[in-house]
Design an enzyme around this catalytic site. Structure first.
Site, short mmCIF file in Angstrom:
data_model
loop_
_atom_site.label_atom_id
_atom_site.label_comp_id
_atom_site.label_asym_id
_atom_site.label_seq_id
_atom_site.Cartn_x
_atom_site.Cartn_y
_atom_site.Cartn_z
N HIS A 127 0.20 -2.33 2.00
CA HIS A 127 -0.63 -3.46 1.55
C HIS A 127 0.32 -4.58 1.14
O HIS A 127 1.45 -4.36 0.73
CB HIS A 127 -1.47 -2.99 0.35
CG HIS A 127 -2.50 -3.95 -0.12
ND1 HIS A 127 -2.20 -5.06 -0.90
CD2 HIS A 127 -3.85 -3.97 0.03
CE1 HIS A 127 -3.30 -5.70 -1.20
NE2 HIS A 127 -4.32 -5.07 -0.64
N ASP A 174 2.49 3.63 -4.39
CA ASP A 174 1.25 2.87 -4.55
C ASP A 174 0.11 3.84 -4.31
O ASP A 174 -0.18 4.21 -3.17
CB ASP A 174 1.23 1.71 -3.54
CG ASP A 174 -0.11 0.98 -3.49
OD1 ASP A 174 -1.06 1.40 -4.19
OD2 ASP A 174 -0.22 0.00 -2.73
N GLN A 225 -5.16 3.80 -3.13
CA GLN A 225 -6.13 4.40 -2.23
C GLN A 225 -6.20 5.92 -2.35
O GLN A 225 -7.05 6.55 -1.74
CB GLN A 225 -5.80 4.02 -0.78
CG GLN A 225 -5.92 2.53 -0.49
CD GLN A 225 -7.34 2.03 -0.56
OE1 GLN A 225 -8.30 2.76 -0.28
NE2 GLN A 225 -7.50 0.77 -0.93
N LYS A 228 -11.11 1.27 -8.03
CA LYS A 228 -11.30 2.05 -6.82
C LYS A 228 -11.73 3.49 -7.11
O LYS A 228 -12.00 4.26 -6.18
CB LYS A 228 -10.03 2.03 -5.97
CG LYS A 228 -9.65 0.64 -5.47
CD LYS A 228 -8.44 0.67 -4.58
CE LYS A 228 -7.93 -0.72 -4.27
NZ LYS A 228 -8.84 -1.51 -3.43
N CYS A 262 -5.46 -7.05 4.06
CA CYS A 262 -4.20 -7.30 3.33
C CYS A 262 -3.09 -6.39 3.84
O CYS A 262 -2.26 -5.90 3.06
CB CYS A 262 -4.38 -7.13 1.82
SG CYS A 262 -5.43 -8.38 1.07
#
Length: 405
Positions: free
Chosen positions: A121, A199, A202, A225, A363
């Site tokens: 991202h 990261d 997700q 999220k 993104c």
């Protein structure tokens, strides 16, 4: 028991109509919907607790402080961090990554290398580009293959330079749903003395990361999220790294003592939490984690994998539809295009039918450039979605195809 009917009742937004049709919400990769208990937690703070934290001797301040720090402890337990002070509240994943990137300017010199992956991202690319421009370090990219998976042999070659100081890679690709082999990547980074940031934006909606088992140096994610509110996120950092990093922002709360001649910093975690935090949403993140644990992450994964398998089978039967990303080792995301039709046009028609999907580059422009496409249609599923909703999606795609072909 996993009762989808009762679970859906927990989410008030799912009962509404959009454009005269029942809402089918398949944009969970962008943000998840919020259960009533999370909404209530935010309201409760402002209705009966509202006070600043860590600073007052009065009762409301103490209640607010206890609720906020209780949430931090829930998060610590959720990710299995060793200490609560390794859990830093931020504005989100982006804020967490920027905090680390900014602090790492202290440890880099010209010619040092930072690795990111081709699947990242923008929020896990741009902060490192800014850091390289500031320090003279060099950004290098772990390439991907046509299946949307990282080429680990090339990762090994990049690490072999002996110059890598930081690896920043996502746990799961937001654009393709690829689940990266981060445990292996973490071990390899540490073998050459590099730090590694994951990261996890997700990943946390679908699984429960164990930061001690992974042995990552940093892990970042967002509340919104995973059934929580927007505007709050988490940076996990190993204590030794957080001690070494300089403060990211200056102000109240992050100081021990201030004089005009100089200042000293508060202990962890407050060193990185300048100013009045997003108290209500920090508390609500703890509520969201409680809610997801009540459902059970095994149940969440089972439901989402069933939805992914069903949707993959149904969508694969549509002539001219191409799914991007791996067939296996992925989460509940399907990123696709239809030959000769722009993804935006498909998304627009689906919206008229009450189906919310994401269209564009997500993104992740380098991913789209790799496949030589302007973007994709992305349907991302959560545990509160159903196979019946997928049938509506399929019917909508078929209709869009007839209208636009």
């Amino acid at each position: 028991m996993f009762d989808i009917s009762n679970i859906r009742k927990d989410f008030p937004i799912l009962s509404q109509q959009v454009n005269g049709k029942p809402l089918v919400y398949f944009d969970n990769g962008a943000t998840s919907q919020k259960p009533q208990v999370v909404i209530d937690a935010i309201s409760k703070y402002y209705e009966v607790i509202n006070a600043n934290i860590h600073r007052g001797v009065h009762t409301l301040s103490q209640i607010a402080t206890d609720a906020y720090e209780s949430s931090r402890e829930k998060i610590r337990a959720h990710i299995n961090a060793s200490h609560a002070h390794e859990v830093i509240f931020t504005s989100g994943t982006t804020g967490a990554i920027n905090l680390v990137a900014s602090g790492f300017s202290e440890f880099l010199k010209a010619g040092d290398e930072i690795l990111v992956s081709a699947l990242e991202h923008h929020s896990n690319i741009v902060p490192w580009q800014l850091l390289c421009a500031k320090t003279g370090a060099v950004l290098k990219v772990i390439p991907m293959d046509e299946n949307g998976e990282l080429i680990l042999a090339e990762y090994d070659k990049l690490l072999a330079s002996g110059k890598v100081k930081m690896v920043a890679v996502n746990h799961i690709s937001n654009a393709l749903g690829t689940v990266n082999p981060i445990a292996e990547m973490i071990n390899k980074a540490h073998e050459v003395g590099a730090a590694i940031l994951i990261d996890g934006a997700q990943a946390v909606p679908h699984m429960q990361p164990d930061v001690q088992a992974l042995d990552c140096d940093f892990y970042a994610f967002s509340a919104h999220k995973m059934c929580g509110p927007t505007g709050v996120g988490i940076l996990y950092g190993k204590e030794n790294w957080l001690q070494k990093l300089p403060p990211y922002q200056g102000g109240g709360e992050m100081i021990k003592e201030v004089t005009f001649e100089g200042s000293t910093w508060a202990d962890l975690p407050h060193k990185f939490e300048a100013g009045t935090p997003n108290i209500a949403d920090g508390i609500a993140l703890g509520t969201a984690i409680d809610y997801m644990h009540d459902i059970g992450f095994e149940n969440i994964q089972k439901q989402e994998m069933e939805l992914l398998a069903y949707a993959t089978e149904k969508l694969s039967g549509i002539e001219g539809l191409r799914i991007f990303g791996p067939k296996e080792r992925k989460t509940s995301v399907i990123s696709f295009n239809i030959d000769g039709i722009h993804p935006y046009d498909i998304g627009t028609i689906l919206d008229k039918m009450g189906v919310a999907v994401r269209t564009g580059h997500h993104c992740a422009q380098p991913v789209m450039s790799f496949f030589c496409i302007p973007g994709t249609v992305r349907a991302s599923f959560s545990f509160y979605n159903t196979k019946e909703e997928i049938d509506i999606l399929v019917a909508g795609i078929e209709k869009a195809k007839r209208m636009l072909s």
